[in-house]
Enzyme design. Structure first.
Site, PDB file in Angstrom:
ATOM      1  N   LYS A 168       0.833  -1.203   0.000  1.00 33.16           N
ATOM      2  CA  LYS A 168       0.000   0.000   0.000  1.00 33.16           C
ATOM      3  C   LYS A 168       0.869   1.255   0.000  1.00 33.16           C
ATOM      4  O   LYS A 168       1.624   1.485   0.941  1.00 33.16           O
ATOM      5  CB  LYS A 168      -0.896   0.040   1.239  1.00 33.16           C
ATOM      6  N   GLU A 224      10.325   0.694  10.271  1.00 36.03           N
ATOM      7  CA  GLU A 224      11.295   1.780  10.091  1.00 36.03           C
ATOM      8  C   GLU A 224      10.531   3.061  10.372  1.00 36.03           C
ATOM      9  O   GLU A 224       9.661   3.454   9.605  1.00 36.03           O
ATOM     10  CB  GLU A 224      11.866   1.736   8.669  1.00 36.03           C
ATOM     11  N   CYS A 283      13.294  10.768   7.150  1.00 37.36           N
ATOM     12  CA  CYS A 283      13.324  10.419   8.573  1.00 37.36           C
ATOM     13  C   CYS A 283      14.751  10.436   9.093  1.00 37.36           C
ATOM     14  O   CYS A 283      14.982  10.497  10.285  1.00 37.36           O
ATOM     15  CB  CYS A 283      12.653   9.080   8.827  1.00 37.36           C
ATOM     16  N   GLU A 297      10.388  15.118  15.880  1.00 35.43           N
ATOM     17  CA  GLU A 297      10.591  15.105  14.439  1.00 35.43           C
ATOM     18  C   GLU A 297       9.708  16.171  13.782  1.00 35.43           C
ATOM     19  O   GLU A 297       8.496  16.164  13.964  1.00 35.43           O
ATOM     20  CB  GLU A 297      10.224  13.717  13.906  1.00 35.43           C
TER      21      GLU A 297
END
Ligand code: ADP
Length: 499
Positions: A203, A277, A311, A408
């Site tokens: 997906k 991840e 990331c 983040e």
């Protein structure tokens, strides 16, 4: 010079930069006509395009101008079930029985076709995701092709990868990917799964589904047996339907730590294997003996190209105190020269932010940084009137505990902190919930080895940043997830080993 004039000379520490527009590059846009985007995309299941049982479609648009590019099927649980059944059937009847060297030929063919269509894929990646064409053309698409090449090479050599062990595929892999590297993440997930004899239900992310759907076209043309790879578009509910499907043997997820935790909870108690991840807050550490100008470019590459949408972005910069003033001045000068604008223009350094939602998140953090009292420097570059944009920004004198140094942001925003000793910087660098990547800049090899041994990050770059290669494993520590993708290590999550 007469004495009266001398008196008028003002001393000031403020460096005022003005972008000299007479030196602007002429526009060099890549042509949209080299890419074909259909008005509507269905689901790619069992080797063919099928209408979604949900009867639902959603729009995907260009973040640089907010215009609709296409509409894409939204798979519900029944659609996912159809895809899993196709994948199971292909696994049992064809793929697991096929000699490994034959499997390899298909993967090689896909790699070649991605290369042949590289230009079109790069254009679509930049239109759907907002990243500069330079990045998608020079990094995303070639690296995606390289992953297929690399794992094609492993398919018939698994006995050498795991000597004295028998390797068996797991079955059907459910793979969920994010929006920051749409085609590359699809390649990272599909290539090792196929090389080890698994079949796939993948997906793509809801804001960037187009290159994965283009990959489905390539897969169809490649003649890969039907059902070996199925691509179902949709949002979080579609992802959850994959995670919760009882006939899936392995989940591979790249995305936020928040959703990663949810997924881990939902598969607890099942037999599903999992790799995650997740997020990161990479520390980039510059020592006083580092090659300063090279380090400046490394920082720029690490956090601004790609809009900080990585990331592993080096968004926490630690500078040794003695060189901090010089480095900060150079960084401020450098971000003033970055070109923000049309992702399809070959001169663009920073493209559009992927979505309105992501831009809102970045703005929220800019506000938090200012409210927490850190000095903010924002480039003065002009921004296009339509679309989602963010100027490259630096916060200086940031405290270790600041939210902009801990969380983040996923945007072109750099938090700068300073340090004096090795021990201090290691403690600070390790002091976040994440541990995905880091960077070290120094002239001394011994310092690099000393530091990298003590830092909790899956990947540590030395005197460079954001370098990737299919043969090199990537993955995190702590809340950045577990399991490795890439390299020989990337085969492991897709096999059962026995004696
Ligand atoms: P990001 O912040 O990178 O967008 P997300 O974790 O929200 O990260 O999304 C990454 C991928 O996970 C996307 O493909 C998204 O549709 C999917 N996703 C979102 N929520 C869920 C969920 N509850 N279960 C499975 N997949 C999900």
């Amino acid at each position: 010079m007469p004495a009266t004039k001398k008196k008028n000379v003002k001393k000031s520490n403020t460096i005022k930069l003005k972008f000299d527009t007479s030196w602007n590059y002429a526009p060099a846009p890549e042509s949209k006509s080299a890419a074909t985007i259909k008005k509507q995309y269905d689901l790619f299941i069992n080797g063919e395009w099928v209408k979604p049982l949900s009867h639902k479609y959603f729009d995907t648009s260009d973040p640089a101008n907010e215009e609709k590019l296409s509409e894409v099927a939204e798979a519900n649980a029944a659609d996912v079930d159809r895809a899993v059944k196709a994948a199971r059937n292909a696994y049992e009847k064809v793929w697991k029985k096929m000699p490994a060297k034959e499997r390899a030929k298909y993967i090689f063919r896909i790699a070649r076709m991605v290369q042949e269509r590289a230009r079109e894929l790069a254009i679509i990646e930049s239109m759907d995701g907002g990243k500069p064409i330079r990045e998608s053309r020079d990094f995303d698409i070639p690296t995606a092709a390289n992953h297929f090449f690399y794992y094609a090479g492993w398919a018939d050599k698994l006995d050498y990868a795991f000597p004295n062990r028998n390797t068996n595929p797991l079955g059907v892999a459910g793979q969920i990917i994010p929006w920051n590297f749409p085609l590359l993440m699809a390649a990272w997930k599909i290539a090792p799964a196929l090389a080890t004899g698994n079949t796939v239900v993948l997906k793509p992310a809801e804001t960037t589904p187009l290159t994965a759907l283009k990959l489905a076209e390539i897969i169809q043309e490649s003649g890969l047996p039907e059902g070996v790879v199925n691509i179902v578009s949709g949002g979080g509910a579609t992802g959850a339907a994959i995670v919760n499907h009882p006939d899936i043997n392995k989940i591979a997820f790249t995305g936020s730590t928040e959703v990663g935790k949810l997924i881990q909870k939902s598969i607890a108690g099942t037999n599903k294997k999992i790799t995650l991840e997740l997020g990161g807050k990479a520390a980039n550490i510059i020592f006083e003996d580092a090659p300063i100008d090279q380090a400046v470019e490394g920082v720029i590459n690490g956090v601004y190209f790609n809009q900080g949408h990585v990331c592993c972005a080096g968004s926490r910069l630690y500078i040794q105190e003695s060189v901090a003033p010089e480095l900060i001045r150079k960084l401020r000068d450098r971000i003033e020269t970055l070109i923000v604008g049309d992702p399809l223009d070959k001169n663009t350094d920073i493209g559009a932010i992927n979505s309105k939602q992501q831009l809102d998140t970045i703005r929220r953090y800019l506000k938090i940084g200012k409210e927490e009292g850190y000095e903010m420097y924002e480039s003065s570059c002009p921004l296009p009137a339509k679309g989602y944009w963010c100027r490259p920004t630096i916060f200086t004198d940031v405290a270790q505990s600041a939210r902009i140094a801990q969380e983040e942001i996923f945007g072109p925003v750099l938090a700068i902190l300073t340090f004096r000793t090795d021990d201090e910087v290691i403690q600070k660098a390790n002091n976040t919930p994440y541990g995905l990547s880091a960077g070290v800049w120094t002239d001394k090899g011994s310092k690099i080895f000393n530091l990298t041994k003590r830092m909790r990050a899956g990947v540590i770059w030395a005197n460079t940043f954001n370098k990737f290669d299919p043969s090199s494993p990537f993955g995190g520590y702590k809340e950045s997830g577990f399991g490795r993708e890439g390299g020989l290590h990337g085969l492991l999550p897709y096999v059962n080993l026995s004696h």
